[in-house]
Design an enzyme around this catalytic site. Structure first.
Site, short mmCIF file in Angstrom:
data_model
loop_
_atom_site.label_atom_id
_atom_site.label_comp_id
_atom_site.label_asym_id
_atom_site.label_seq_id
_atom_site.Cartn_x
_atom_site.Cartn_y
_atom_site.Cartn_z
N LYS A 11 13.33 -19.40 -2.75
CA LYS A 11 14.22 -18.97 -1.67
C LYS A 11 15.16 -20.11 -1.27
CE LYS A 11 10.82 -15.67 0.13
NZ LYS A 11 9.95 -15.31 1.29
N TYR A 51 13.86 -5.91 -0.30
CA TYR A 51 13.02 -5.88 0.89
C TYR A 51 13.07 -4.52 1.60
CZ TYR A 51 12.23 -10.96 0.67
OH TYR A 51 11.83 -12.24 0.30
N ASN A 114 9.13 -19.88 3.93
CA ASN A 114 7.96 -20.07 3.07
C ASN A 114 8.30 -20.30 1.59
OD1 ASN A 114 8.64 -17.44 2.52
ND2 ASN A 114 6.64 -16.57 3.01
N HIS A 117 9.03 -16.43 -3.29
CA HIS A 117 8.56 -15.04 -3.33
C HIS A 117 7.83 -14.80 -4.64
CE1 HIS A 117 8.57 -10.69 -3.68
NE2 HIS A 117 9.05 -10.87 -4.90
N GLU A 128 11.12 -5.19 -9.49
CA GLU A 128 11.91 -6.36 -9.07
C GLU A 128 12.64 -7.00 -10.26
OE1 GLU A 128 9.05 -8.73 -6.89
OE2 GLU A 128 8.92 -7.23 -5.30
P1 RTP Z 1 7.23 -12.42 -0.44
O1 RTP Z 1 7.67 -10.99 -0.66
O2 RTP Z 1 8.33 -13.30 0.04
O3 RTP Z 1 6.44 -12.99 -1.56
O4 RTP Z 1 6.24 -12.33 0.79
P2 RTP Z 1 4.99 -11.42 0.96
O5 RTP Z 1 4.96 -10.27 0.01
O6 RTP Z 1 3.83 -12.33 0.92
O7 RTP Z 1 5.20 -10.92 2.44
P3 RTP Z 1 6.04 -9.70 3.03
O8 RTP Z 1 5.23 -9.12 4.12
O9 RTP Z 1 6.54 -8.80 1.96
O10 RTP Z 1 7.25 -10.45 3.70
C1 RTP Z 1 8.36 -10.85 2.96
C2 RTP Z 1 8.92 -12.10 3.56
O11 RTP Z 1 9.39 -11.83 4.88
C3 RTP Z 1 9.22 -12.98 5.68
N1 RTP Z 1 8.37 -12.65 6.81
N2 RTP Z 1 8.61 -13.08 8.01
N3 RTP Z 1 8.47 -13.59 10.79
C4 RTP Z 1 7.53 -12.86 10.23
O12 RTP Z 1 6.60 -12.39 10.84
C5 RTP Z 1 7.62 -12.60 8.80
N4 RTP Z 1 6.80 -11.89 8.08
C6 RTP Z 1 7.25 -11.91 6.82
C7 RTP Z 1 8.57 -14.04 4.83
O13 RTP Z 1 9.60 -14.88 4.30
C8 RTP Z 1 7.91 -13.23 3.74
O14 RTP Z 1 7.72 -14.00 2.57
#
Ligand code: RTP
Length: 150
Positions: A11, A51, A114, A117, A128
């Protein structure tokens, strides 16, 4: 043996902080194979598709601002169990819950910064990859395969 593929993205914060090589190194060290790699500034359009399941979340506007703040490195990695293992290498979504030794556990603090991804299922990985690599990826039979797999 069926080799999976996963979509991994460094990212904007990972690019800006100079962690691209470090993240690539961890996947290379493990034995996974890089089959797709590019550097791009993602559009809102592609990010809204990527997303789509998060569009109703309160953090979605901030996520869009973050993800359009600079270029990203888009990658496809191939290997046995690479989808799940890739998520293990990355660590938990919340970096503070990530163990040392993982990318997020070692290099970041906030969930909204973070670094990377990783696809969360084989099905989503293929979706994706189709979204980010419309041109396809490289097909290459590595000579080291017999030193990595029995
Ligand atoms: P990623 O897609 O980035 O690998 O992350 P993930 O599946 O582990 O998590 P996801 O729930 O799909 O969230 C995607 C990205 O959104 C941001 N996020 N911010 N502020 C918050 O509460 C929050 N929650 C998620 C993070 O950058 C997350 O990686």
């Amino acid at each position: 043996m069926t080799l999976e593929r996963t979509y991994i993205m460094v990212k904007p914060d990972g690019v800006e902080r100079g962690l691209v090589g470090e993240i690539i190194k961890r996947f290379e060290n493990k034995g996974f194979q890089l089959v797709g790699l590019k550097f791009l500034s993602p559009t809102r359009t592609i990010l809204e598709k990527h997303y789509a399941d998060l569009s109703s979340k309160p953090f979605f506007p901030g996520l869009m601002t973050y993800m359009t703040s600079g270029p990203v490195v888009a990658m496809v990695w191939s290997g046995k169990g690479v989808v799940k293992a890739g998520r293990v290498l990355l660590g938990e979504t919340n970096p503070l819950a990530s163990l040392p030794g993982t990318i997020r556990g070692d290099f970041c603090i906030d969930v909204g910064r973070n670094l990377c991804h990783g696809s969360d299922s084989v099905e989503n990985a293929e979706k994706e990859i189709a979204l980010w690599f419309t041109e396809g990826v490289v097909s290459h039979n590595r000579v080291v395969e017999r030193l990595i797999y029995e």
